[in-house]
Every structure is written in structure tokens, then in C-alpha cells.
Design a protein around this motif. Structure first.
Motif, PDB file in Angstrom:
ATOM      1  N   SER A 144     -20.324 -36.127 -16.379  1.00  0.00           N
ATOM      2  CA  SER A 144     -21.473 -35.282 -16.006  1.00  0.00           C
ATOM      3  C   SER A 144     -21.412 -34.961 -14.510  1.00  0.00           C
ATOM      4  O   SER A 144     -20.929 -35.784 -13.718  1.00  0.00           O
ATOM      5  N   GLU A 145     -21.869 -33.820 -14.248  1.00  0.00           N
ATOM      6  CA  GLU A 145     -21.870 -33.451 -12.835  1.00  0.00           C
ATOM      7  C   GLU A 145     -22.885 -34.252 -12.027  1.00  0.00           C
ATOM      8  O   GLU A 145     -22.850 -34.249 -10.809  1.00  0.00           O
ATOM      9  N   MET A 146     -23.678 -35.001 -12.751  1.00  0.00           N
ATOM     10  CA  MET A 146     -24.642 -35.868 -12.079  1.00  0.00           C
ATOM     11  C   MET A 146     -24.066 -37.247 -11.782  1.00  0.00           C
ATOM     12  O   MET A 146     -24.757 -38.100 -11.235  1.00  0.00           O
ATOM     13  N   ASP A 176      -5.869 -34.680  -7.599  1.00  0.00           N
ATOM     14  CA  ASP A 176      -7.164 -34.119  -7.185  1.00  0.00           C
ATOM     15  C   ASP A 176      -7.809 -35.067  -6.180  1.00  0.00           C
ATOM     16  O   ASP A 176      -7.732 -36.284  -6.323  1.00  0.00           O
ATOM     17  N   GLU A 177      -8.528 -34.415  -5.203  1.00  0.00           N
ATOM     18  CA  GLU A 177      -9.165 -35.224  -4.166  1.00  0.00           C
ATOM     19  C   GLU A 177     -10.500 -35.802  -4.605  1.00  0.00           C
ATOM     20  O   GLU A 177     -11.061 -36.647  -3.939  1.00  0.00           O
ATOM     21  N   HIS A 178     -11.020 -35.302  -5.732  1.00  0.00           N
ATOM     22  CA  HIS A 178     -12.297 -35.822  -6.199  1.00  0.00           C
ATOM     23  C   HIS A 178     -12.175 -37.239  -6.783  1.00  0.00           C
ATOM     24  O   HIS A 178     -13.195 -37.905  -6.967  1.00  0.00           O
ATOM     25  N   PHE A 179     -10.969 -37.619  -7.048  1.00  0.00           N
ATOM     26  CA  PHE A 179     -10.814 -38.911  -7.718  1.00  0.00           C
ATOM     27  C   PHE A 179      -9.836 -39.791  -6.962  1.00  0.00           C
ATOM     28  O   PHE A 179      -8.919 -39.299  -6.299  1.00  0.00           O
ATOM     29  N   SER A 180     -10.059 -41.064  -7.101  1.00  0.00           N
ATOM     30  CA  SER A 180      -9.140 -42.060  -6.541  1.00  0.00           C
ATOM     31  C   SER A 180      -8.886 -43.144  -7.620  1.00  0.00           C
ATOM     32  O   SER A 180      -9.569 -43.182  -8.646  1.00  0.00           O
ATOM     33  N   LEU A 181      -7.901 -43.960  -7.320  1.00  0.00           N
ATOM     34  CA  LEU A 181      -7.510 -44.976  -8.294  1.00  0.00           C
ATOM     35  C   LEU A 181      -7.823 -46.375  -7.750  1.00  0.00           C
ATOM     36  O   LEU A 181      -7.523 -46.675  -6.597  1.00  0.00           O
ATOM     37  N   SER A 182      -8.389 -47.165  -8.623  1.00  0.00           N
ATOM     38  CA  SER A 182      -8.652 -48.560  -8.277  1.00  0.00           C
ATOM     39  C   SER A 182      -8.032 -49.440  -9.380  1.00  0.00           C
ATOM     40  O   SER A 182      -8.226 -49.169 -10.571  1.00  0.00           O
ATOM     41  N   VAL A 183      -7.286 -50.424  -8.928  1.00  0.00           N
ATOM     42  CA  VAL A 183      -6.614 -51.341  -9.879  1.00  0.00           C
ATOM     43  C   VAL A 183      -7.288 -52.701  -9.786  1.00  0.00           C
ATOM     44  O   VAL A 183      -7.337 -53.293  -8.700  1.00  0.00           O
ATOM     45  N   ARG A 203     -19.762 -28.660 -11.461  1.00  0.00           N
ATOM     46  CA  ARG A 203     -19.177 -27.954 -12.579  1.00  0.00           C
ATOM     47  C   ARG A 203     -18.957 -26.493 -12.257  1.00  0.00           C
ATOM     48  O   ARG A 203     -17.991 -25.883 -12.746  1.00  0.00           O
ATOM     49  N   GLU A 204     -19.846 -25.933 -11.458  1.00  0.00           N
ATOM     50  CA  GLU A 204     -19.674 -24.530 -11.112  1.00  0.00           C
ATOM     51  C   GLU A 204     -18.449 -24.334 -10.232  1.00  0.00           C
ATOM     52  O   GLU A 204     -17.849 -23.262 -10.225  1.00  0.00           O
ATOM     53  N   GLU A 205     -18.108 -25.345  -9.503  1.00  0.00           N
ATOM     54  CA  GLU A 205     -16.935 -25.234  -8.642  1.00  0.00           C
ATOM     55  C   GLU A 205     -15.653 -25.459  -9.436  1.00  0.00           C
ATOM     56  O   GLU A 205     -14.673 -24.714  -9.247  1.00  0.00           O
ATOM     57  N   ALA A 206     -15.672 -26.467 -10.291  1.00  0.00           N
ATOM     58  CA  ALA A 206     -14.487 -26.730 -11.127  1.00  0.00           C
ATOM     59  C   ALA A 206     -14.968 -27.409 -12.397  1.00  0.00           C
ATOM     60  O   ALA A 206     -15.576 -28.488 -12.358  1.00  0.00           O
ATOM     61  N   ALA A 207     -14.698 -26.771 -13.487  1.00  0.00           N
ATOM     62  CA  ALA A 207     -15.120 -27.356 -14.771  1.00  0.00           C
ATOM     63  C   ALA A 207     -14.101 -28.405 -15.282  1.00  0.00           C
ATOM     64  O   ALA A 207     -14.450 -29.261 -16.084  1.00  0.00           O
ATOM     65  N   PHE A 208     -12.847 -28.314 -14.808  1.00  0.00           N
ATOM     66  CA  PHE A 208     -11.816 -29.263 -15.257  1.00  0.00           C
ATOM     67  C   PHE A 208     -11.047 -29.776 -14.055  1.00  0.00           C
ATOM     68  O   PHE A 208     -10.864 -29.053 -13.077  1.00  0.00           O
ATOM     69  N   HIS A 209     -10.571 -30.977 -14.162  1.00  0.00           N
ATOM     70  CA  HIS A 209      -9.719 -31.574 -13.130  1.00  0.00           C
ATOM     71  C   HIS A 209      -8.504 -32.213 -13.835  1.00  0.00           C
ATOM     72  O   HIS A 209      -8.656 -32.995 -14.758  1.00  0.00           O
TER      73      HIS A 209
END
Length: 850
Positions: A144-146, A176-183, A203-209
Motif C-alpha cells: 500500500s502506498e500508505m 530501486d532506491e525505494h527499497f533496501s535489503l536487511s538480512v 502510486r501516482e509516481e510509480a505503480a510498480f517497482h
């Protein structure tokens, strides 16, 4: 610098020494350990078993060594020529030991000659032959975009079958810069990647990553695996699903039916509509075969697709998630424990066994080596072994799960020659399961039994005059042993018969035990032969036994009766001459008066020696009769004046044999009242043409004849005395029978005594025949025989007095039986027999006057 080098070299030597000591220690305890990398080709060298176990190659080849096969896959092989352990096929550690940190394969090597088993452990080391892989090559996430920055989303865990540094080491995320990885590191040390929202979504900016997750291992070179992640941005969904339990645990028996529902997951979502619709899925399943279970995505029920086996896996764990329509998820852990059921019977394997054993093998001899195991656990896997029936064997526990079947006592092939020993292996389950193995064992014979004859003693009857080579009887002996040890041969024991070797009389056939007569037997010479037959087996050393054989010679009627009186009748009958004896019978004799007695014997025995007498021919048939069994010639009536003075009698003596044999005796009976009349009758018979002379002339002739006969009688007595003396030198003193014929077989001997006794009378002679007197004994007319004397006092035909006394001197014979020595003379004018010695002066006086 030198010091450092020496220090490192010393540490290496100590390390090498420790390794050697460990290997030697393990070899001493019958266990070897080797280590080989996986993926080696078939036939690759693993270890030198012969060297490590200190076995000589020659002994290894002679005694035989092999790897035990108990129905499992064989991964290794043993070269008997080199003693090397090599791989039997390509080894894949991930296939053999999936999910196991340390992969060890075990096998057992048995040395047949030593009856020893050695365990070998081979560790399969991992190589980096597998790259990390994800269960799904592409993964779609809806957010969700929330969603607040910093939110974490579990990602699929990559799987790498390798272990150690070759296993999964790190994750990398790109795209993608919106996400990072944590192990994160789990409780079991496993690395779990999580997707972290680093920047708020729009979502208006990018619906898929689009993201790429890369997993890398630590091998050289490193291997990697990737998964594509597509993140879809959704509208706001502010409630996440919630499981009713963080951990679901369930215990099920291994025999639960396929298709059964093991448990049902329950999760709730406070949202409504699409955001409250939950979908269940499995994130991770820690099982060898993940297709055993099925999770219904709608209902959350977990069903069993394939049967469980406690021996394959006793527990399963999976991570499940519940995702609502807005992409929000919650996770839970499901733990399934499998309970063991007694569904595996014990496995009983004959590792080594003998097929033959000698019956003299000592107690405790190992005949078989057994291995037993049960794949169940607990009481279901506890195995007890036992032997079936009353057999002379027992079980002895050996190394580990091995048992030895040993002899409990000495064996006896004659009782049981073969054994089928059944070994039962039972577990402790309820109900108990069991399996069995049958050991076939043949007992080899030892020569421990001597031959045994069918009878304790043997006896046979053989008719005399048998043919040479006649079969007498057959002895039989059996030997309880087998083969050569039971082959029986017969032979005679040493002995003598009548001074000759026993082997000259009889022989025994060595193979059959048939006893043959080698010569013709004569009952009158040999009546019984006793011998011993020995039976000897073919063992080494040979055993033997003896049996007594008694051979009885059966009499046959092969001897005709022998006439003893008249004394020359037998010789005349043998020569064919018809010699005639002269007997005197007074004309005044009463009916039944004894005239003479025919005495005969038969050398045979039994019925063949029973004699009967009959009058075959007589000048006057009705005047005389003969006793059927006594042989006494008596007057049947009183002589008449018209009866002829001289009568000829032919007496036939027959035995009772078949056919009967006979002999004849001819008697001349003269009817006269005096000696003068007797002499006159004899003279007239000798010279019927001579005119009658004076009495003096006849007396002179009589005296001359008596003198000659007296001298002949003295010579006869001397000859008999010499003959008796010679017989006493050749035969035992107790011999009282005729030579060659036992006294017990003379029929009529008592008749001789009766005859002699009945003829005891007194006679007195005078010149006037009218005054001659004769006095008969009171029992002279007895027609019966006296009782037979005891066997130890058998009467003899010669040398006895009138009362039957034995051993009378020869000079007493004239007083007893003078008429038997000279039947023609020695009688008075009245026909009296046996003139007493006091009558001799009268005779000599007459001779002097003449």
C-alpha cells in the motif's frame, strides 16, 4: 629463521603422529575412518584397508574379505588383490545427506577366515557444486502506498544444498532506491532476507517497482542465484492479517492415512472487502520431500499427500503466511512431529555361515555370524534373538548388533546328520514383529562306532558228509557311521580243530559275512565247531567287534550196525563170508529159554543208532524167536523129538535211519543134552560118511581141540592186553568207548551186560554124560534188559565181570565168557556154556591118558 622452520616442522610431525595414532587406535578397535570429496568418479581410491588393518594381502586373498550387503545401496567396493577401498558409484553429498551438516557413510568389511567384522566410516566432504536457488524465480509483492518507511517484508529464502563455506553466505538487492535489503539471522543461524521500505511509495509516481535479489555462496569461485521481485503499489490497507497462534504444533502417527487433514490454520483481518480476503501459502518447508503436505490456500487446512515414515523423518517444520487482499501478510510456524509405529520387522542377515561341521567339533565352535537391526525406535527397535527347537546350538552376542551361533555341546551324526537351525528375531513392539533365518548345517562323520552284529551269538546245523564249499550261515553286522567308516569286513579269529587250523575247516567271505565249509565233516569225528568272527570297519583307526558262532554237525545214517556177538559175524559180513557161530540149546528147554544173544552197535547217533532185531531165516521157523530190541534168541516152544538136531538162524540187525542200514548174524543152534551129543552132532555134520567111533576117540579129539583153543585163547588175551596198554598210552584213561565211536552212542551195550549176566551158570562135567549137571542162574530167562548204568560208568564190551564191573583183569575172562572166545568148545554134554576153571583138570587128565 632456522628456529622457526624447525618449530613448524616439529608441530607437523606431532600432528602427523597424532593422526597415525588415531588411525592405529581405530584400526585396533575394528573401525576405520576415511574422508573423500563428493562427485568422485566410480572406482576412485578411498583408503588402503589391508594396510590400515595390518592384513597381509596373501592372507586376505586366501581367507576372503568382502563388504557386507544387507539390502542397502552399495557405495563402496573392496579390491581383494590390492586391499583398497574404492567408490562403487558417483557420490553426491546433497543427494545422500540432504540437510545434514556432516555426511558419513558406513559399511562393514568381513574377513571370512577370521570371522571378524570391521566397521568403516567414510565422510563425504562437500564441494561447491550447487549454486543458491530460490523457490520462485519471480515474486510479486503488493504494498500500500500508505506503508510507512522502514516497514519490512520477508523475502523467499534461497536454498543451497552445499554446506560450510560453500553454502549460502550473503544477499544483495539491486534495482530501486525505494527499497533496501536487511538480512536477519534466525535462531538456527539461517540468514533470512527482508525487504525494507526505505522511501515512502507514491502510486501516482510509480505503480510498480522491479527489484533483483541475488544470493551468493562462499565457494571458489562463488556461485550465485537470483530472483526477480515485482512490487505493486496499492491503495491503503491499514490492517494486517493476524494468525491465532504464532506456532502450530501437531503430533501424528506415521501410519496416518493419506489425505487426512493434519491441522487447519486460522488467521483474521480487521479490514473489509478485498483487504480482508486472506490467502494462505507456505514460505518455507524444512523437509526432504516437500510434496508430502498440501496447504489449502483458501481454508488454511494442511492435508497429507504421501504416507509418513518415521524412519525417513520424525519431524517437519514449515513457515506459512496469511496475506490479505491488500498485500499485507502475517507469518506463523507449523511443526509436525511424527510418532513411531512398529511397522518394520527386524532385519536378520546371515553375514557368514558354515555348511559342514565335524561331529567331534568342540563345544563353542562358531558356525554362523548374524547381523540384526530394526529401523524402528524405542521399544519397537529393541530386538531379541532366539533359536527354535531343541538344537545343540546357542546364540552368543558379538560386537555391536552381531550374534554368533555356536555349538552348545558335542554333536552326534548318528543321531542327527543334518540341522536346519531357525533363528528368530523379535522386536519389542505391540504386537511384536519378527523375522527368521534358516541355517543348513551338515554333520560330517567321525569313526566313533564299532560294528554291531545283528545277533548276540550265531549257531547253525550242518549235516555231515556235506559238500565242500557249502554255505553254512551268514553273519551280519551294521556300523552306525557313514561312508568308509561304515564299511564292514569280516574275518575269522585264529583257532584249531582237532589239531588243524580253523581256516582249513571253514572260511568267511570278507564282504558279505557268508561262512562256508571248506571240507566235508564227519559227525563221528567232529560234532561241534566253535569259532569267532570279527567285524572290522574301514575307519582310521578301525573299530571292530567279535561274535561267537557255534556250528553243530548233524548226524546222518552213514554207518551200518556192527555185530559184536557173535564176535566174527561182523567181520564175516564185511568180507562177504558167511561164518556161522554154534550155540547149544537143550532139548529139555522150556519156551522162552535164552539160547543166545546177538549184540550189535551203531556208530551213528540218535534215531540212526536205534537198533531192532528180527529173525530173517530159520531152519524151523516156529522153534526160535528174537527179541525186537534186545537181540535175545529164545525158544518159542519146547523142542520136540521130531525137530532136527541142528538149526541155522539168520538174524537181521537194522537201524532206524532213512534209508535204514542193516547187518546180519548167522547162528547155528544145536539141540543136544550133553557135550558128547554136541560133538557127535558136529562130527556128523563135518563128516557125514564116517562111521561112528568110540567115545574115547571123540574125547581125544575134543581134548586136542580144547588144548589148541586154550593156547589160542591165551594168545588172544595177551594181544588184548597189549592192545589195551597201547590204547591207554594214546587215549585218555577215561575213554571207555570203542575207538572212533563214543560209548554213549552204542545201542545195546546194556544188552551185552544183561547177556553176560544171564549166562552166569555152573557146569560140572563127568565121564558119563548122563551124570553131567548144569545149574542156570535165576535170572537167565529174563526177557528184559537191566537199567542202563550212569553215564560215568559206561559198561565196556571187554574186561568186565559177570556183574558188569569195569577193569577186570584179562585172566578173569575165561570164567566170565569162555564160550565167547571159543564158541565151538567149552560146553558140557548137556550144552551148558562157560565151563568153570575147575573142569580143566579133567580135560588135561584125559589128554594125559590118551
Amino acid at each position: 629463521m632456522c628456529t622457526g622452520t624447525e618449530g613448524r616442522w616439529g608441530r607437523r610431525q606431532r600432528a602427523l603422529l597424532c593422526c597415525v595414532l588415531v588411525v592405529a587406535w581405530e584400526a585396533a578397535w575394528g573401525q576405520l575412518r576415511y574422508s573423500v570429496p563428493e562427485e568422485l568418479p566410480k572406482g576412485s581410491f578411498v583408503g588402503d584397508v589391508a594396510k590400515d588393518l595390518a592384513l597381509q594381502l596373501a592372507a586376505l586373498r586366501d581367507r576372503g574379505a568382502r563388504i557386507l550387503d544387507r539390502g542397502r545401496t552399495r557405495y563402496f567396493a573392496l579390491h581383494a588383490n590390492s586391499g583398497h577401498l574404492v567408490t562403487a558409484e558417483r557420490l553426491d553429498r546433497e543427494q545422500l545427506c540432504k540437510g545434514v551438516q556432516r555426511c558419513v557413510l558406513r559399511c562393514e568389511v568381513i574377513v571370512e577366515g577370521e570371522m571378524k567384522v570391521y566397521e568403516i566410516e567414510v565422510e563425504i566432504t562437500d564441494i561447491n557444486d550447487n549454486a543458491p536457488s530460490f523457490g520462485e524465480a519471480e515474486k510479486e509483492l503488493r504494498m500500500s502506498e500508505m506503508t510507512a518507511p522502514g516497514s519490512r517484508f520477508p523475502l523467499a529464502v534461497a536454498q543451497d544444498p552445499d554446506v560450510g563455506v560453500n553454502s549460502l553466505q550473503s544477499y544483495e538487492l539491486s534495482g530501486d532506491e525505494h527499497f533496501s535489503l536487511s538480512v536477519q539471522a534466525g535462531a538456527d543461524g539461517e540468514k533470512r532476507p527482508e525487504l525494507v521500505l526505505a522511501k515512502a511509495l507514491d502510486r501516482e509516481e510509480a505503480a510498480f517497482h522491479e527489484l533483483v535479489l541475488r544470493a551468493s555462496d562462499g565457494g571458489e569461485p562463488a556461485r550465485t542465484g537470483t530472483a526477480r521481485i515485482r512490487v505493486s503499489v496499492l491503495d491503503a490497507n491499514d490492517n494486517a492479517p493476524v494468525f491465532s497462534q504464532a506456532v502450530y504444533a501437531v503430533r501424528v502417527p506415521e501410519d496416518v492415512p493419506v489425505g487426512s487433514t493434519l491441522l487447519t490454520l486460522t488467521a483474521t483481518d480487521a479490514d473489509a472487502g478485498l483487504n480482508s480476503e486472506l490467502t494462505y501459502s507456505v514460505i518455507k518447508l524444512t523437509a526432504v520431500k516437500p510434496d508430502k503436505f498440501f496447504l489449502d490456500s483458501k481454508t488454511g487446512s494442511i492435508r497429507l499427500l504421501r504416507s509418513l515414515d518415521f524412519e525417513e523423518g520424525d519431524s517437519y517444520e514449515m513457515e506459512v503466511q496469511a496475506e490479505d487482499g491488500g498485500g499485507v501478510i502475517d507469518t506463523a510456524t507449523v511443526s509436525i512431529s511424527v510418532m513411531d509405529v512398529n511397522d518394520n520387522a527386524p532385519e536378520l542377515t546371515v553375514s557368514s555361515a558354515l555348511s559342514e561341521i565335524s561331529e567331534d567339533a568342540p563345544s563353542g565352535t562358531v558356525v554362523a555370524l548374524l547381523h540384526v537391526q530394526d529401523r524402528d525406535s524405542g521399544a519397537n527397535g529393541e530386538v531379541r534373538c532366539s533359536l527354535v527347537g531343541d538344537v545343540p546350538f546357542r546364540l552368543r552376542s558379538s560386537v555391536g548388533s552381531y550374534y554368533s551361533v555356536v555349538t552348545a555341546r558335542e554333536l552326534d551324526r548318528e543321531e542327527v546328520s543334518e540341522y536346519n537351525v531357525t533363528v528368530w528375531a523379535s522386536d519389542g513392539g505391540s504386537p511384536s514383529l519378527r523375522s527368521s533365518a534358516v541355517l543348513a548345517l551338515r554333520v560330517l562323520d567321525v569313526n566313533d562306532n564299532a560294528p554291531v552284529f545283528a545277533e548276540a551269538r550265531y549257531s547253525a546245523r550242518l549235516p555231515e558228509n556235506n559238500a565242500e564249499g557249502a554255505l553254512v550261515l551268514t553273519v551280519r553286522a551294521w556300523d552306525a557311521d557313514w561312508g568308509q567308516n561304515a564299511r564292514v569286513r569280516y574275518r575269522l579269529a585264529e583257532g584249531r580243530v582237532r589239531g588243524a587250523p580253523l581256516s582249513s575247516y571253514v572260511s568267511v567271505q570278507a564282504e558279505t559275512g557268508a561262512l562256508y565249509a571248506l571240507r566235508s565233516f564227519d559227525y563221528e569225528e567232529v560234532r561241534e565247531v566253535g569259532l569267532w568272527v570279527r567285524a572290522e570297519d574301514g575307519g582310521a583307526p578301525a573299530l571292530s567287534s567279535n561274535v561267537s558262532v557255534r556250528l553243530l554237525i548233524v548226524d546222518e545214517n552213514d554207518n551200518a550196525p556192527q555185530v559184536l556177538y557173535p564176535p566174527m559175524a561182523a567181520a564175516a559180513a564185511a568180507s562177504g563170508a558167511g561164518w556161522t557161530g554154534v550155540e547149544l540149546a537143550p532139548r529139555s528147554a522150556e519156551p522162552g529159554a535164552l539160547v543166545a544173544k546177538v549184540v550189535a552197535v551203531d556208530a551213528d547217533a540218535g534215531q540212526n543208532a536205534w537198533l531192532s532185531y528180527e529173525l530173517a531165516k530159520a531152519t524151523e521157523p516156529g522153534l526160535f524167536r528174537v527179541g525186537l530190541h534186545s537181540g535175545e534168541v529164545r525158544t518159542a516152544r519146547s523142542p520136540l523129538a521130531r525137530d532136527a538136531p541142528r538149526h541155522s538162524l539168520v538174524v537181521v540187525v537194522k537201524d532206524q535211519g532213512r534209508p535204514a542200514l542193516s547187518a546180519t548174524a548167522t547162528l547155528t543152534v544145536v539141540l543136544a543134552e550133553s557135550v558128547a551129543e554136541l560133538l557127535s552132532e558136529l562130527g556128523s555134520a563135518a563128516a557125514p560118511a564116517e562111521p561112528g567111533g568110540s567115545l574115547t576117540r571123540w574125547l581125544v579129539l575134543a581134548v586136542a581141540a580144547v588144548s589148541c583153543l586154550f593156547v589160542a585163547f591165551l594168545l588172544l588175551l595177551l594181544a588184548l592186553r597189549l592192545r589195551r596198554w597201547r590204547r591207554s598210552q594214546l587215549l585218555p584213561p577215561a575213554s571207555g568207548a570203542l575207538r572212533g565211536v563214543p560209548a554213549s552212542h552204542f545201542v545195546g551195550i546194556d544188552g551185552v551186560r544183561a547177556f553176560l549176566h544171564s549166562y552166569s551158570h555152573e557146569v560140572s562135567l563127568t565121564a558119563d554124560s548122563r551124570k553131567s549137571q548144569r545149574r542156570w542162574a535165576a535170572d537167565s530167562c529174563c526177557n528184559t534188559l537191566p537199567a542202563r548204568p550212569p553215564p560215568d560208568k559206561a559198561a565196556q564190551l571187554l574186561g568186565e565181570d559177570a556183574a558188569g564191573a569195569r577193569g577186570a583183569p584179562p585172566d578173569a575172562l575165561p570164567a566170565v565168557m569162555p564160550d565167547k572166545a571159543a564158541p565151538l568148545l567149552g560146553e558140557d554134554a548137556a550144552g551148558a556154556r562157560g565151563a568153570p576153571p575147575d573142569a580143566l583138570p579133567c580135560i588135561f587128565y584125559c589128554m594125559k591118558i590118551f
